[in-house]
Design an enzyme around this catalytic site. Structure first.
Site, PDB file in Angstrom:
ATOM      1  N   ASP A  70      -2.008  11.004  -1.567  1.00 55.95           N
ATOM      2  CA  ASP A  70      -2.433   9.991  -2.551  1.00 55.95           C
ATOM      3  C   ASP A  70      -2.783  10.614  -3.886  1.00 55.95           C
ATOM      4  O   ASP A  70      -2.727   9.964  -4.925  1.00 55.95           O
ATOM      5  CB  ASP A  70      -3.615   9.189  -2.007  1.00 55.95           C
TER       6      ASP A  70
ATOM      7  N   GLN B 173      -1.723   2.222  10.014  1.00 59.83           N
ATOM      8  CA  GLN B 173      -0.434   2.296   9.314  1.00 59.83           C
ATOM      9  C   GLN B 173       0.597   3.070  10.139  1.00 59.83           C
ATOM     10  O   GLN B 173       1.795   2.777  10.078  1.00 59.83           O
ATOM     11  CB  GLN B 173      -0.604   2.987   7.943  1.00 59.83           C
TER      12      GLN B 173
ATOM     13  N   ARG C 223      -7.730   0.099  -6.647  1.00 60.21           N
ATOM     14  CA  ARG C 223      -7.940   1.116  -5.613  1.00 60.21           C
ATOM     15  C   ARG C 223      -8.074   2.448  -6.353  1.00 60.21           C
ATOM     16  O   ARG C 223      -7.173   2.826  -7.102  1.00 60.21           O
ATOM     17  CB  ARG C 223      -6.778   1.138  -4.607  1.00 60.21           C
TER      18      ARG C 223
ATOM     19  N   ARG D 163       0.857  -1.188   0.000  1.00 61.07           N
ATOM     20  CA  ARG D 163       0.000   0.000   0.000  1.00 61.07           C
ATOM     21  C   ARG D 163       0.890   1.235   0.000  1.00 61.07           C
ATOM     22  O   ARG D 163       2.120   1.130   0.064  1.00 61.07           O
ATOM     23  CB  ARG D 163      -1.004   0.005   1.161  1.00 61.07           C
ATOM     24  N   GLY D 164       0.239   2.417  -0.067  1.00 60.56           N
ATOM     25  CA  GLY D 164       1.007   3.664  -0.162  1.00 60.56           C
ATOM     26  C   GLY D 164       1.103   4.062  -1.630  1.00 60.56           C
ATOM     27  O   GLY D 164       1.482   3.239  -2.471  1.00 60.56           O
ATOM     28  N   ALA D 165       0.757   5.313  -1.923  1.00 56.53           N
ATOM     29  CA  ALA D 165       0.579   5.715  -3.323  1.00 56.53           C
ATOM     30  C   ALA D 165       1.785   5.410  -4.232  1.00 56.53           C
ATOM     31  O   ALA D 165       1.628   4.740  -5.258  1.00 56.53           O
ATOM     32  CB  ALA D 165       0.206   7.196  -3.374  1.00 56.53           C
TER      33      ALA D 165
ATOM     34  N   ASN E  53      -5.475  12.515   1.027  1.00 60.91           N
ATOM     35  CA  ASN E  53      -4.549  11.632   1.757  1.00 60.91           C
ATOM     36  C   ASN E  53      -5.345  10.822   2.775  1.00 60.91           C
ATOM     37  O   ASN E  53      -6.578  10.954   2.881  1.00 60.91           O
ATOM     38  CB  ASN E  53      -3.441  12.459   2.428  1.00 60.91           C
ATOM     39  N   LYS E  54      -4.653  10.007   3.509  1.00 61.98           N
ATOM     40  CA  LYS E  54      -5.270   9.091   4.461  1.00 61.98           C
ATOM     41  C   LYS E  54      -6.281   9.804   5.359  1.00 61.98           C
ATOM     42  O   LYS E  54      -6.037  10.917   5.826  1.00 61.98           O
ATOM     43  CB  LYS E  54      -4.150   8.454   5.303  1.00 61.98           C
TER      44      LYS E  54
HETATM   45  O1  MRU Z   1      -4.500   3.112   2.336  1.00 60.51           O
HETATM   46  P1  MRU Z   1      -3.012   3.315   2.199  1.00 60.51           P
HETATM   47  O2  MRU Z   1      -2.222   2.731   3.313  1.00 60.51           O
HETATM   48  O3  MRU Z   1      -2.519   2.905   0.834  1.00 60.51           O
HETATM   49  O4  MRU Z   1      -2.854   4.894   2.299  1.00 60.51           O
HETATM   50  C1  MRU Z   1      -1.575   5.459   2.280  1.00 60.51           C
HETATM   51  C2  MRU Z   1      -1.598   6.905   2.516  1.00 60.51           C
HETATM   52  O5  MRU Z   1      -2.619   7.538   2.616  1.00 60.51           O
HETATM   53  C3  MRU Z   1      -0.284   7.591   2.529  1.00 60.51           C
HETATM   54  O6  MRU Z   1      -0.280   8.655   3.431  1.00 60.51           O
HETATM   55  C4  MRU Z   1      -0.031   8.132   1.121  1.00 60.51           C
HETATM   56  O7  MRU Z   1      -0.163   7.111   0.181  1.00 60.51           O
HETATM   57  C5  MRU Z   1       1.281   8.752   0.992  1.00 60.51           C
HETATM   58  S1  MRU Z   1       2.497   7.500   0.935  1.00 60.51           S
HETATM   59  C6  MRU Z   1       3.977   8.110   0.481  1.00 60.51           C
END
Ligand code: MRU
Length: 414
Positions: A261, A220, A100, A56-58, A271-272
Site C-alpha cells: 500500500d 480479501q 483512506r 479497494r487495493g492500492a 501492506n495488509k
Molecule cells: O484494505 P485493502 O483491501 O484496500 O488492502 C489491500 C492491500 O493491502 C493489498 O495487499 C495492497 O493494496 C496491494 S494491492 C495490489
C-alpha cells in the site's frame, strides 16, 4: 490468464447516444457470491464505494480517485471560470484523498488530476475539462501496463524454476508460492501486482501451487484471491492466517509474494495487516519474501514505515462476520411475504444478540446483507488495517522498473 473470465475492476463509459458518462466498478464487498456492477455518476458515488470497500487495493484506489475527480468535472462542476474550477477540483481531490489514509495511490491519483488542471490553467475551461477526463482514463490504462511490467520482472526472479512436467501422473517443477490479501486484478485496474507475477509465471507453466491466506478480518484472500486464481485455473489452496507457520515449517512454500500500500524511502513496506507476521515467519524458515508493486506505490517522502498513518477500521469487522446472499422464495406465498417486506426499499430486520440483517429487492430477486456477532457485546477491539514490514525482512521489491533491493528501490523513482 483467460482475459475473458475476469471482469475489469473499474472503467469509464460514455453513452454514445446520450453522451452521459459514468464510472462503473465491480462491487468487491459482495464478491465472490454476488458480482454487482455499480454505476457512479457522481464523485460522491465513488467516495461511497471507496469508503465501503466496494473498491479497494492500492492501485485500484488510485484509479478510482482519478475517476472521482473526472466524473465530478464531467457531470457536476458548474464553475464558469478556470480559477473557480481549479479551486473546486482541489477540494474534491482533497476530499477523495482523505477517505483512506494508508494507500499512497489514492492521494496520488487525485493529485495527478488536480496537478494536471493546474498545469493547464492557461487554456480554456472546456479544454481543461476534456483533458481531465483523458488524464483519468490514462491513469487507468497506465496502471494495467505497470502491472504487466511487474509480472515480467517478477517472473524473471524465478527464471531458473523448472517448468511443470507431468511424469506418470505426478507433477514436478514449478514454484509453491504463498500470498496474502488480494494484490490481484481486482486490486488494480487489471491484471494485478503480486498476482500479476503469479499469472505471468503461470503462463510459463511454472506455478505448482499458491497458498492463499484468508486475511482476516475482511477476508480479501479468501473471497477475492481464491476467486481470481480459480477463474484462471491456477492451483490454489486456502488457509486460515494462523496456518501459515505450519505450512512453511513443512517445507511447502518456496517463496512468499505480496503487494504493498506504500513503500517508504528506506524500503519498509506497509501492506495488509498480517504481512509483517508472514515476513517474520518467512525469515525464520529461510523462505524468500517478495513485494510486488507499481512505482506509484513508492513514497520517498516517508523515510520509514513509522511515518505512515495506519488506517484503523470499524471494530465490527473483528466482532463478527459479514455475509451476503440471494433469497430464493420457494413459493408464491413466500415471494409475496418478501415483496411486502421490501416494498419500501431495504428492510432492516431486528435480530437478537446484535446480529443484523437487511433484506432488499433487486429486480425480481431478493437479497440479504447480514452481520453476525461472534463475540461478547462490549468486547474491546484493536483493528488496524495495515502493518509495517521492515526492509530487512524483504528479499526484493519488484516494480514496473525492475527488481530492487529494498534499500535501493526509492532511487528508482528519483
Ligand atoms: O484494505 P485493502 O483491501 O484496500 O488492502 C489491500 C492491500 O493491502 C493489498 O495487499 C495492497 O493494496 C496491494 S494491492 C495490489
Amino acid at each position: 490468464m483467460d482475459e475473458s473470465v475476469l471482469p475489469r475492476t473499474i472503467w469509464w463509459e460514455t453513452d454514445e447516444k446520450t453522451g452521459a458518462s459514468g464510472v462503473y466498478l465491480i462491487d468487491q464487498s459482495r464478491l465472490p457470491l454476488q458480482g454487482d456492477v455499480l454505476c457512479c455518476n457522481t464523485h460522491e458515488g465513488i467516495c461511497v464505494a471507496i469508503a465501503t470497500m466496494a473498491l479497494r487495493g492500492a492501485p485500484a484506489l488510485g484509479v478510482a480517485a482519478a475517476f472521482a475527480c473526472a466524473i465530478w468535472s464531467e457531470n457536476e462542476s458548474e464553475e464558469t471560470t478556470v480559477a473557480s474550477y481549479i479551486t473546486a477540483l482541489d477540494a474534491i481531490a482533497e476530499k477523495v484523498s482523505s477517505l483512506r489514509p494508508t494507500a499512497v495511490n489514492l492521494a496520488r491519483g487525485a493529485s495527478r488530476i488536480s496537478g494536471y488542471a493546474h498545469a493547464q490553467s492557461d487554456r480554456p475551461l472546456s479544454e481543461i475539462k476534456a483533458g481531465v477526463v483523458a488524464e483519468a482514463k490514462a491513469v487507468c490504462e497506465e496502471d494495467e501496463a505497470l502491472c504487466r511490467a511487474i509480472g515480467e520482472y517478477g517472473a524473471s526472479v524465478f527464471k531458473d524454476t523448472e517448468a511443470i512436467r507431468e511424469l506418470d501422473g505426478e507433477y514436478s517443477g514449478g514454484v509453491h508460492l504463498m500470498t496474502h490479501c488480494n494484490a490481484g486484478s481486482l486490486a488494480t485496474a487489471y491484471f494485478g501486482t503480486a498476482l500479476g507475477v503469479i499469472r505471468t509465471l503461470d503462463s510459463q507453466e511454472k506455478v505448482a501451487q499458491v497458498w492463499v491466506c484468508e486475511t482476516r478480518p475482511v477476508n480479501q484472500g479468501a473471497r477475492l484471491t481464491t476467486w481470481e486464481l480459480m477463474a484462471d485455473g491456477i492451483p490454489s489452496v486456502l488457509i486460515c492466517d494462523d496456518m501459515a507457520a505450519d505450512v512453511m515449517a513443512r517445507g511447502w512454500v518456496d517463496a512468499v509474494i505480496v503487494g504493498a500500500d506504500r513503500i517508504c524511502a528506506n524500503g519498509d513496506v506497509v501492506n495488509k495487516i498480517g504481512t509483517y507476521g508472514l515476513a517474520c515467519l518467512a525469515s525464520l524458515h529461510d523462505i524468500p519474501f517478495y513485494v510486488a508493486a507499481p512505482h506509484t506505490t513508492l513514497d520517498p517522502s516517508c523515510a520509514s514505515g513509522s511515518d505512515v498513518k495506519i488506517e484503523q477500521r470499524d471494530p465490527r469487522e473483528v466482532e463478527g462476520f459479514a455475509c451476503t446472499g440471494i433469497i430464493l422464495p420457494d413459493d408464491a406465498v413466500a415471494a409475496r411475504a418478501f415483496d411486502s417486506l421490501t416494498e419500501k426499499g431495504t428492510r432492516e430486520l431486528k435480530l437478537k444478540n446484535g446480529h443484523r440483517m437487511d433484506i432488499s429487492r433487486k429486480g425480481g430477486a431478493y437479497s440479504f446483507d447480514a452481520w453476525m456477532r461472534t463475540t461478547p457485546p462490549g468486547v474491546l477491539v484493536y483493528n488496524p488495517a495495515f502493518d509495517i514490514t521492515p526492509s530487512k525482512l524483504i528479499t526484493a521489491i519488484i516494480t514496473d522498473k525492475g527488481v530492487f533491493a529494498p534499500s535501493e528501490v526509492a532511487a528508482s523513482v528519483e
